[in-house]
Write an enzyme that holds these catalytic residues in place. Structure first.
Site, PDB file in Angstrom:
ATOM      1  N   ALA A  91       0.839  -1.210   0.000  1.00 55.32           N
ATOM      2  CA  ALA A  91       0.000   0.000   0.000  1.00 55.32           C
ATOM      3  C   ALA A  91       0.871   1.257   0.000  1.00 55.32           C
ATOM      4  O   ALA A  91       0.616   2.209  -0.750  1.00 55.32           O
ATOM      5  CB  ALA A  91      -0.927   0.006   1.210  1.00 55.32           C
ATOM      6  N   ASP A  93       3.979   1.603  -1.054  1.00 58.19           N
ATOM      7  CA  ASP A  93       4.696   1.755  -2.330  1.00 58.19           C
ATOM      8  C   ASP A  93       3.769   2.274  -3.425  1.00 58.19           C
ATOM      9  O   ASP A  93       4.141   3.143  -4.219  1.00 58.19           O
ATOM     10  CB  ASP A  93       5.300   0.417  -2.776  1.00 58.19           C
ATOM     11  CG  ASP A  93       6.485   0.016  -1.918  1.00 58.19           C
ATOM     12  OD1 ASP A  93       6.989   0.868  -1.171  1.00 58.19           O
ATOM     13  OD2 ASP A  93       6.895  -1.151  -1.989  1.00 58.19           O
TER      14      ASP A  93
HETATM   15  N1  LIG Z   1      -7.641  -0.377   4.546  1.00 58.91           N
HETATM   16  C1  LIG Z   1      -7.396   0.645   3.710  1.00 58.91           C
HETATM   17  N2  LIG Z   1      -8.420   1.260   3.090  1.00 58.91           N
HETATM   18  C2  LIG Z   1      -8.208   2.275   2.240  1.00 58.91           C
HETATM   19  N3  LIG Z   1      -6.982   2.786   1.962  1.00 58.91           N
HETATM   20  C3  LIG Z   1      -5.925   2.212   2.555  1.00 58.91           C
HETATM   21  C4  LIG Z   1      -6.064   1.118   3.456  1.00 58.91           C
HETATM   22  N4  LIG Z   1      -4.827   0.772   3.887  1.00 58.91           N
HETATM   23  C5  LIG Z   1      -3.966   1.608   3.273  1.00 58.91           C
HETATM   24  N5  LIG Z   1      -4.615   2.479   2.467  1.00 58.91           N
HETATM   25  C6  LIG Z   1      -4.024   3.545   1.651  1.00 58.91           C
HETATM   26  O1  LIG Z   1      -2.635   3.278   1.519  1.00 58.91           O
HETATM   27  C7  LIG Z   1      -1.869   4.329   2.094  1.00 58.91           C
HETATM   28  C8  LIG Z   1      -0.614   3.732   2.723  1.00 58.91           C
HETATM   29  O2  LIG Z   1      -1.015   2.832   3.741  1.00 58.91           O
HETATM   30  P1  LIG Z   1      -0.305   2.799   5.166  1.00 58.91           P
HETATM   31  O3  LIG Z   1      -0.433   4.117   5.838  1.00 58.91           O
HETATM   32  O4  LIG Z   1      -0.831   1.593   5.882  1.00 58.91           O
HETATM   33  O5  LIG Z   1       1.219   2.624   4.736  1.00 58.91           O
HETATM   34  P2  LIG Z   1       2.327   1.594   5.201  1.00 58.91           P
HETATM   35  O6  LIG Z   1       2.008   1.074   6.577  1.00 58.91           O
HETATM   36  O7  LIG Z   1       3.613   2.269   5.014  1.00 58.91           O
HETATM   37  O8  LIG Z   1       2.157   0.433   4.139  1.00 58.91           O
HETATM   38  P3  LIG Z   1       3.297  -0.612   3.724  1.00 58.91           P
HETATM   39  O9  LIG Z   1       3.168  -1.714   4.737  1.00 58.91           O
HETATM   40  O10 LIG Z   1       2.876  -1.019   2.350  1.00 58.91           O
HETATM   41  O11 LIG Z   1       4.612   0.086   3.782  1.00 58.91           O
HETATM   42  C9  LIG Z   1      -2.810   5.034   3.065  1.00 58.91           C
HETATM   43  O12 LIG Z   1      -2.462   6.395   3.232  1.00 58.91           O
HETATM   44  C10 LIG Z   1      -4.152   4.896   2.354  1.00 58.91           C
HETATM   45  O13 LIG Z   1      -4.284   5.907   1.382  1.00 58.91           O
END
Ligand SMILES: Nc1ncnc2c1ncn2[C@@H]1O[C@H](COP(=O)(O)OP(=O)(O)OP(=O)(O)O)[C@@H](O)[C@H]1O
Ligand SMILES: [Mg+2]
Length: 188
Positions: A91, A93
């Site tokens: 998500a 990336d």
């Molecule tokens: N369950 C969800 N529903 C809708 N959008 C989501 C969801 N999870 C993630 N996103 C989208 O993806 C973006 C990045 O997710 P997150 O903040 O979880 O990043 P992350 O923890 O760094 O992810 P990764 O594990 O891929 O590095 C969020 O800002 C949102 O826009």
């Protein structure tokens, strides 16, 4: 444009990220941003990060994303769209890729957050990381579907109206069939 992963050393020291000073934008998630800045709120973390990079974007998982641009003083926050999350892998990336796309296109900050968040949200509906990143056909299919059925809040939808002029005219059925990754699950 930079992102980080979890700091297994537990130091969370921005001095260990010297390349940050060459970056236009830094896009960590909320937990990472707060640990690096010793803050307890993602928005405060984003503000603190602008001491190190011109544009700080903090992703908030299912809540969306928040950004501060030090050069203009502008802040923006866009909630995520509601999706059934199947696999959050990648998500972050996909979000970065969507944000880079919008930046190269010269879009306003809030449109860039909305587009990045939309592409990331569409990706968590599918299994896999890069394989679940949506293309224009999928973004277009999403927009047409939500525009046609009034299950979504029309005010919230207006946030995405900039897509109207960008999307391919040709309509594709929803949901699209896509390649499925081969993932092996082993019992420990
Ligand atoms: N369950 C969800 N529903 C809708 N959008 C989501 C969801 N999870 C993630 N996103 C989208 O993806 C973006 C990045 O997710 P997150 O903040 O979880 O990043 P992350 O923890 O760094 O992810 P990764 O594990 O891929 O590095 C969020 O800002 C949102 O826009
Ligand atoms: Mg991440």
């Amino acid at each position: 444009f930079a992102d980080v992963g979890w700091d297994d050393t537990g130091r969370w020291d921005l001095a260990t990220l010297p390349d940050l000073r060459h970056c236009e934008a830094f896009l960590p998630n909320a937990e990472e941003a707060m640990r690096y800045t010793r803050t307890s709120c993602p928005r405060a973390a984003a503000r603190a990060l602008t001491e190190h990079v011109p544009l700080a974007v903090v992703t908030l998982g299912a809540e969306g994303a928040y950004a501060v641009d030090r050069r203009t003083g502008e802040t923006a926050e866009v909630p995520a769209i509601e999706v059934e999350a199947l696999d959050p892998t990648g998500a972050g990336d996909v979000f970065v890729a969507g944000f880079v796309t919008g930046t190269l296109a010269g879009w306003p900050l809030a449109d860039r957050l909305a587009f990045a968040g939309l592409t990331a949200a569409l990706s968590v509906q599918e299994f896999g990381g890069s394989l679940s990143a949506p293309g224009w056909a999928e973004v277009g299919a999403w927009w047409r579907r939500v525009s046609e059925f009034d299950e979504q809040d029309p005010v919230a939808l207006r946030r995405y109206s900039f897509l109207e002029t960008l999307l391919p005219a040709q309509s594709r059925p929803w949901p699209l069939r896509r390649a499925v990754p081969t993932i092996g699950f082993r019992q420990a």
